[in-house]
Structure formats: structure tokens, C-alpha cells
Design a protein around this motif. Structure first.
Motif, PDB file in Angstrom:
ATOM      1  N   ASP A 203       0.813  -1.219   0.000  1.00  0.00           N
ATOM      2  CA  ASP A 203       0.000   0.000   0.000  1.00  0.00           C
ATOM      3  C   ASP A 203       0.847   1.270   0.000  1.00  0.00           C
ATOM      4  O   ASP A 203       0.326   2.372   0.126  1.00  0.00           O
ATOM      5  N   SER A 204       2.171   1.152  -0.132  1.00  0.00           N
ATOM      6  CA  SER A 204       2.995   2.353  -0.264  1.00  0.00           C
ATOM      7  C   SER A 204       2.716   2.994  -1.625  1.00  0.00           C
ATOM      8  O   SER A 204       2.489   2.292  -2.618  1.00  0.00           O
ATOM      9  N   MET A 205       2.721   4.324  -1.671  1.00  0.00           N
ATOM     10  CA  MET A 205       2.432   5.038  -2.909  1.00  0.00           C
ATOM     11  C   MET A 205       3.409   6.188  -3.087  1.00  0.00           C
ATOM     12  O   MET A 205       3.724   6.902  -2.134  1.00  0.00           O
ATOM     13  N   VAL A 206       3.873   6.355  -4.317  1.00  0.00           N
ATOM     14  CA  VAL A 206       4.730   7.480  -4.689  1.00  0.00           C
ATOM     15  C   VAL A 206       4.220   8.037  -6.011  1.00  0.00           C
ATOM     16  O   VAL A 206       3.500   7.348  -6.752  1.00  0.00           O
ATOM     17  N   TRP A 207       4.590   9.271  -6.310  1.00  0.00           N
ATOM     18  CA  TRP A 207       4.033   9.908  -7.490  1.00  0.00           C
ATOM     19  C   TRP A 207       4.987  10.977  -8.015  1.00  0.00           C
ATOM     20  O   TRP A 207       5.850  11.497  -7.306  1.00  0.00           O
ATOM     21  N   PHE A 208       4.794  11.302  -9.286  1.00  0.00           N
ATOM     22  CA  PHE A 208       5.513  12.397  -9.924  1.00  0.00           C
ATOM     23  C   PHE A 208       4.637  13.644  -9.910  1.00  0.00           C
ATOM     24  O   PHE A 208       3.407  13.563  -9.787  1.00  0.00           O
ATOM     25  N   GLU A 209       5.277  14.792 -10.059  1.00  0.00           N
ATOM     26  CA  GLU A 209       4.513  16.016 -10.271  1.00  0.00           C
ATOM     27  C   GLU A 209       3.705  15.871 -11.562  1.00  0.00           C
ATOM     28  O   GLU A 209       4.175  15.253 -12.527  1.00  0.00           O
ATOM     29  N   PRO A 210       2.499  16.445 -11.612  1.00  0.00           N
ATOM     30  CA  PRO A 210       1.717  16.342 -12.852  1.00  0.00           C
ATOM     31  C   PRO A 210       2.434  17.008 -14.021  1.00  0.00           C
ATOM     32  O   PRO A 210       3.144  18.002 -13.851  1.00  0.00           O
ATOM     33  N   SER A 290      12.792   6.864 -12.741  1.00  0.00           N
ATOM     34  CA  SER A 290      11.861   6.940 -13.861  1.00  0.00           C
ATOM     35  C   SER A 290      10.613   6.111 -13.578  1.00  0.00           C
ATOM     36  O   SER A 290      10.585   5.257 -12.679  1.00  0.00           O
ATOM     37  N   GLN A 291       9.583   6.331 -14.399  1.00  0.00           N
ATOM     38  CA  GLN A 291       8.372   5.527 -14.265  1.00  0.00           C
ATOM     39  C   GLN A 291       8.659   4.041 -14.527  1.00  0.00           C
ATOM     40  O   GLN A 291       8.011   3.171 -13.955  1.00  0.00           O
ATOM     41  N   PHE A 292       9.641   3.730 -15.354  1.00  0.00           N
ATOM     42  CA  PHE A 292       9.953   2.337 -15.659  1.00  0.00           C
ATOM     43  C   PHE A 292      10.713   1.666 -14.509  1.00  0.00           C
ATOM     44  O   PHE A 292      10.536   0.477 -14.258  1.00  0.00           O
ATOM     45  N   GLU A 293      11.550   2.423 -13.805  1.00  0.00           N
ATOM     46  CA  GLU A 293      12.177   1.857 -12.614  1.00  0.00           C
ATOM     47  C   GLU A 293      11.130   1.578 -11.549  1.00  0.00           C
ATOM     48  O   GLU A 293      11.172   0.538 -10.878  1.00  0.00           O
ATOM     49  N   LEU A 294      10.167   2.485 -11.394  1.00  0.00           N
ATOM     50  CA  LEU A 294       9.099   2.232 -10.428  1.00  0.00           C
ATOM     51  C   LEU A 294       8.287   1.003 -10.829  1.00  0.00           C
ATOM     52  O   LEU A 294       7.812   0.257  -9.954  1.00  0.00           O
ATOM     53  N   GLN A 295       8.138   0.764 -12.132  1.00  0.00           N
ATOM     54  CA  GLN A 295       7.390  -0.411 -12.586  1.00  0.00           C
ATOM     55  C   GLN A 295       8.073  -1.699 -12.139  1.00  0.00           C
ATOM     56  O   GLN A 295       7.423  -2.594 -11.581  1.00  0.00           O
ATOM     57  N   TRP A 296       9.397  -1.819 -12.367  1.00  0.00           N
ATOM     58  CA  TRP A 296      10.040  -3.071 -11.939  1.00  0.00           C
ATOM     59  C   TRP A 296      10.156  -3.134 -10.420  1.00  0.00           C
ATOM     60  O   TRP A 296      10.073  -4.228  -9.833  1.00  0.00           O
ATOM     61  N   ARG A 297      10.341  -1.999  -9.752  1.00  0.00           N
ATOM     62  CA  ARG A 297      10.406  -2.026  -8.289  1.00  0.00           C
ATOM     63  C   ARG A 297       9.100  -2.543  -7.691  1.00  0.00           C
ATOM     64  O   ARG A 297       9.104  -3.370  -6.756  1.00  0.00           O
ATOM     65  N   ALA A 298       7.957  -2.049  -8.188  1.00  0.00           N
ATOM     66  CA  ALA A 298       6.673  -2.519  -7.672  1.00  0.00           C
ATOM     67  C   ALA A 298       6.492  -4.006  -7.962  1.00  0.00           C
ATOM     68  O   ALA A 298       5.944  -4.749  -7.135  1.00  0.00           O
ATOM     69  N   LEU A 299       6.958  -4.450  -9.114  1.00  0.00           N
ATOM     70  CA  LEU A 299       6.799  -5.845  -9.509  1.00  0.00           C
ATOM     71  C   LEU A 299       7.585  -6.787  -8.597  1.00  0.00           C
ATOM     72  O   LEU A 299       7.112  -7.872  -8.265  1.00  0.00           O
ATOM     73  N   VAL A 300       8.795  -6.371  -8.185  1.00  0.00           N
ATOM     74  CA  VAL A 300       9.652  -7.261  -7.381  1.00  0.00           C
ATOM     75  C   VAL A 300       9.571  -6.965  -5.888  1.00  0.00           C
ATOM     76  O   VAL A 300      10.335  -7.510  -5.097  1.00  0.00           O
ATOM     77  N   ASN A 301       8.634  -6.096  -5.482  1.00  0.00           N
ATOM     78  CA  ASN A 301       8.455  -5.756  -4.063  1.00  0.00           C
ATOM     79  C   ASN A 301       9.661  -5.035  -3.475  1.00  0.00           C
ATOM     80  O   ASN A 301       9.990  -5.205  -2.295  1.00  0.00           O
ATOM     81  N   PRO A 303      11.521  -1.396  -2.366  1.00  0.00           N
ATOM     82  CA  PRO A 303      11.021  -0.105  -1.879  1.00  0.00           C
ATOM     83  C   PRO A 303      10.770   0.859  -3.037  1.00  0.00           C
ATOM     84  O   PRO A 303      11.484   0.841  -4.050  1.00  0.00           O
ATOM     85  N   LEU A 304       9.758   1.700  -2.877  1.00  0.00           N
ATOM     86  CA  LEU A 304       9.408   2.688  -3.894  1.00  0.00           C
ATOM     87  C   LEU A 304       9.876   4.066  -3.427  1.00  0.00           C
ATOM     88  O   LEU A 304       9.266   4.661  -2.529  1.00  0.00           O
ATOM     89  N   PRO A 305      10.965   4.593  -3.990  1.00  0.00           N
ATOM     90  CA  PRO A 305      11.426   5.922  -3.570  1.00  0.00           C
ATOM     91  C   PRO A 305      10.556   7.018  -4.163  1.00  0.00           C
ATOM     92  O   PRO A 305      10.086   6.908  -5.297  1.00  0.00           O
ATOM     93  N   MET A 306      10.328   8.064  -3.393  1.00  0.00           N
ATOM     94  CA  MET A 306       9.570   9.197  -3.924  1.00  0.00           C
ATOM     95  C   MET A 306      10.435   9.914  -4.965  1.00  0.00           C
ATOM     96  O   MET A 306      11.544  10.333  -4.666  1.00  0.00           O
ATOM     97  N   PRO A 307       9.955  10.048  -6.211  1.00  0.00           N
ATOM     98  CA  PRO A 307      10.768  10.697  -7.238  1.00  0.00           C
ATOM     99  C   PRO A 307      11.010  12.169  -6.925  1.00  0.00           C
ATOM    100  O   PRO A 307      10.164  12.854  -6.336  1.00  0.00           O
ATOM    101  N   ARG A 308      12.168  12.622  -7.331  1.00  0.00           N
ATOM    102  CA  ARG A 308      12.496  14.046  -7.265  1.00  0.00           C
ATOM    103  C   ARG A 308      12.885  14.513  -8.668  1.00  0.00           C
ATOM    104  O   ARG A 308      13.718  13.896  -9.319  1.00  0.00           O
ATOM    105  N   GLN A 309      12.242  15.575  -9.118  1.00  0.00           N
ATOM    106  CA  GLN A 309      12.563  16.096 -10.449  1.00  0.00           C
ATOM    107  C   GLN A 309      13.729  17.076 -10.331  1.00  0.00           C
ATOM    108  O   GLN A 309      13.635  18.093  -9.651  1.00  0.00           O
ATOM    109  N   HIS A 310      14.833  16.755 -10.996  1.00  0.00           N
ATOM    110  CA  HIS A 310      16.022  17.599 -10.906  1.00  0.00           C
ATOM    111  C   HIS A 310      16.169  18.560 -12.077  1.00  0.00           C
ATOM    112  O   HIS A 310      17.002  19.465 -12.031  1.00  0.00           O
TER     113      HIS A 310
END
Length: 389
Positions: A203-210, A290-301, A303-310
């Protein structure tokens, strides 16, 4: 099957149903962390098949290929939503999936999406569902002018028609095949935005700025992050709504929720994409994850880091139109000039047959400020012969 919460370490093989550019970028991200990737896709020359260690060249409902995928892989994801439900259910009994079949099935149907928004209290456009064989005269006059959309298989402007008045509805519906449709009221839009986010099994959730999105001919042309028109209250409301959708679906993986912002300031949900999204491609170059790193991270359980836009960014879609001159003769775009632009990041998908409207790649322009990113993108437009924005 039971969605185990144990971490799947690097060295394991992950599966992806679908061989397009989203599967390709997922595979590249997972491989960079040491995972093997097997792709199930009928097209021998598919973008993802070019970069993965194993390619199962078969249909998504091929029983032998599905069995091989389940035996090869520690977990499986998808790169687009229109995977046969029976295939997903068969796999779900044998290997962890993200997203789950139930969430994917809902996102295949615009009518079910609208019902979900209503159930969760997420505002969406006024609409009516037209089931095949029903009476179109029962649709309220307040929904015209409207846009008629098939409930299934519509994307990039396909499967939809404008309907000016009630008298035009029967002909438009017939032109779309008389299938189940949703009629949405046309709205006075100020702009469109999207939120890409990820949710884990815990149930952890992270997101990008819109990001703010500009469409041309029904196809995404450019995404701007930060969006020049997006105010903080709208950004927060969109992120909250996206999280509500993910929670309501009990979703695992990356998803995108697209929104309309009306001229009167209202925020309305449009559609859900149960996967990484075209508008989130800039995250490969502009964010710490990236969104693709979050995809494999969620798939393999993981941790989901909160993205930071640099870096501020403007992402331009590169369609097959660019491979043809004004006379219709095929030629290669001037990549040397594009690559001479500082902080212009070229991503081509390995598609060998350019055609009008086909997504061949994208170009992300990054900079310290939105104005600088915009300037680089406008220079790229001039080089490529794209209409400026």
C-alpha cells in the motif's frame, strides 16, 4: 495466486506481456538493475524483443507460450492494457502479476472507468453509456455537443467521433460499429494534465509532479513538466485523485490518470492507463527515478522511492510523419542537428517502418528552468519541421 510480499532479488527473470516501446523501456530499466527479462509478443521485430534476453514469439493467448512465461519468470507485468482476460487469469493462478487481472479488465472499458470514478467520488465528465442495441434517443439533450467513444480499444484519437446534436448520434454510432460506447459532453477545456504514480503491494504510494499535455490530432504531441498552467492546488487535487483511484483499484504497479482542467477551474478525471504512460517518458531524463524503474520495483516488491525532479523538461513525441518530406518521399530526420542541441535526449524505439501517426520515439529537452527547456524544444521543432507550440 497469492501475491507474495517477498522481495525478488536481481538475477531473477521478469516477464512482460507486450513488445512495444513501453515494454522495451521497462526491460532496459529492469536489466540495468540486473534482472533478466522475457517478453511475450507475436511480432519478431517488436521494440522490446530487440533488447530482451528471451523473446516468446506468440500470441497473448497461446497456451504453450503462457506456460513458458510462467515457468521462466518470477513475476509478470504488462506494457498495455488490452491483454485477453483469460490469459491474465491463467497467469494469475501461477505467477505474481502486477497489475492484477481485475484492475486491468476495468481499465479496458471506459464505461467501467466512469463507474469507478463515480464510486470513488472522483469527478469526471458528464456522460451516458450506450449499450449495443439500446435506443440512442434516450440520451439527454444536455450531453450535446458531445464526443462518442467506444468503450474498448480506443487510443490516440481512434474509436471516437464528435457528435454535434442528438440527430447526429445514430449515424455516428453506426460509423463506430454500433458497439458499446460512452457519450461524453464536450467541455470548455483550459488544458490537460496527467499524474503518473506507483503503488506497492504494501500500500505504499509514490508519485511524480503532474505534467501538462498538448495533443494534436488526438495524439500526444508534447508534455511539459512542470506544466506552465498547473497551479499548486490543481496539482495537489490531481495527485490526491490519482492516489484515490490506485487505492480503489487495489492497484499494484505504475498507473497514469489523465485529467481535464476546465476554464472554470474544475478538475475532471478522463481515463486511467494501467501502465507507464507516454506523458511520463520525460522521467527517464528529468527525475531521480523513472516511471519504468518504479514499474520493476513494484513488480519485485522493492522499496518505492519518492521521485524528485532535478530538471525542467519538455518531451516531444516523434511520429512517423517526420520520416517523410513534403512530397511524401521517405528520408531520415536530421538527427545530427538534433543531437547537437545541449540537453536534448533522443530515444528511438527501433521501429523499422515509419508511418503517419506511429510513435517512433521521443525527445526530452531538459534544463535548469522551464523557459530554457522550452527554448531547446522549440529549436528541435525547427530542425525537425514540427509546428511550434
Amino acid at each position: 495466486m497469492s501475491q507474495e510480499s517477498a522481495f525478488i532479488p536481481p538475477g531473477a527473470t521478469l516477464g512482460v506481456l507486450g513488445g512495444g516501446q513501453l515494454g522495451r523501456m521497462f526491460a532496459q530499466a529492469a536489466q540495468s538493475a540486473g534482472y533478466g527479462v522475457t517478453v511475450l509478443e507475436a511480432d519478431e521485430a517488436a521494440p522490446a524483443a530487440q533488447v530482451t534476453g528471451r523473446h516468446l514469439a506468440a500470441r497473448y493467448d497461446d497456451p504453450l507460450a503462457l506456460d513458458q512465461l510462467a515457468r521462466d519468470c518470477a513475476a509478470v507485468t504488462v506494457e498495455f492494457e488490452n491483454i485477453p482476460a483469460a490469459s491474465m487469469q491463467w497467469l494469475d493462478a501461477r505467477v505474481p502479476l502486477a497489475p492484477a487481472p481485475k484492475a486491468l479488465a476495468l481499465c479496458q472499458d471506459r464505461a467501467q472507468e466512469k463507474a469507478l470514478f463515480h464510486r470513488l467520488g472522483v469527478p469526471c465528465a458528464p456522460h451516458a453509456v450506450l449499450a449495443a442495441g439500446s435506443d440512442p434517443s434516450a440520451v439527454g439533450a444536455d450531453l450535446f455537443p458531445g464526443i462518442l467513444k467506444t468503450t474498448r480499444l480506443g487510443y490516440d484519437g481512434k474509436g471516437q467521433m464528435s457528435v454535434a446534436c442528438a440527430a447526429d448520434l445514430p449515424a455516428a454510432w453506426s460509423a463506430l460499429g454500433g458497439v458499446d460506447c460512452v457519450l461524453e459532453k464536450k467541455l470548455d477545456l483550459a488544458y490537460e494534465l496527467s499524474v503518473v504514480m506507483a503503488r506497492g503491494r504494501d500500500d505504499s504510494m509514490v508519485w511524480f509532479e503532474p505534467q501538462q499535455n498538448l495533443h494534436r490530432d488526438g495524439i500526444l504531441f508534447a508534455s511539459f513538466s512542470p506544466g506552465p498552467s498547473i497551479k499548486p492546488d490543481i496539482a495537489e487535487a490531481a495527485q490526491n485523485a490519482a492516489r484515490t483511484v490506485a487505492q480503489g483499484l487495489d492497484y499494484v504497479g505504475v498507473l497514469c490518470v489523465e485529467f481535464f482542467v476546465l476554464r472554470d477551474g474544475r478538475l475532471l478525471a478522463n481515463e486511467i492507463a494501467p501502465r507507464p504512460h507516454n506523458s511520463g517518458h520525460h522521467t527517464l531524463d528529468s527525475c531521480t527515478v523513472s516511471q519504468f524503474e518504479l514499474q520493476w520495483r513494484a513488480l519485485v516488491n522493492a522499496p518505492l522511492p519518492m521521485p524528485r525532479q532535478h530538471s525542467a523538461s519538455v518531451m516531444l513525441n516523434l511520429l512517423g510523419d517526420l520520416w517523410f518530406d513534403a512530397a511524401g518521399r521517405q528520408r531520415e530526420p536530421d538527427w545530427a542537428a538534433v543531437l547537437a542541441l545541449a540537453d536534448a535526449h533522443l530515444h528511438l524505439y527501433g521501429k523499422h517502418a515509419p508511418r503517419k501517426g506511429r510513435k517512433m520515439g521521443h525527445l526530452t529537452c531538459t534544463a535548469a528552468t522551464p523557459a530554457q527547456a522550452r527554448e531547446i524544444a522549440l529549436r528541435a521543432c525547427a530542425i525537425l519541421g514540427l509546428e511550434p507550440f
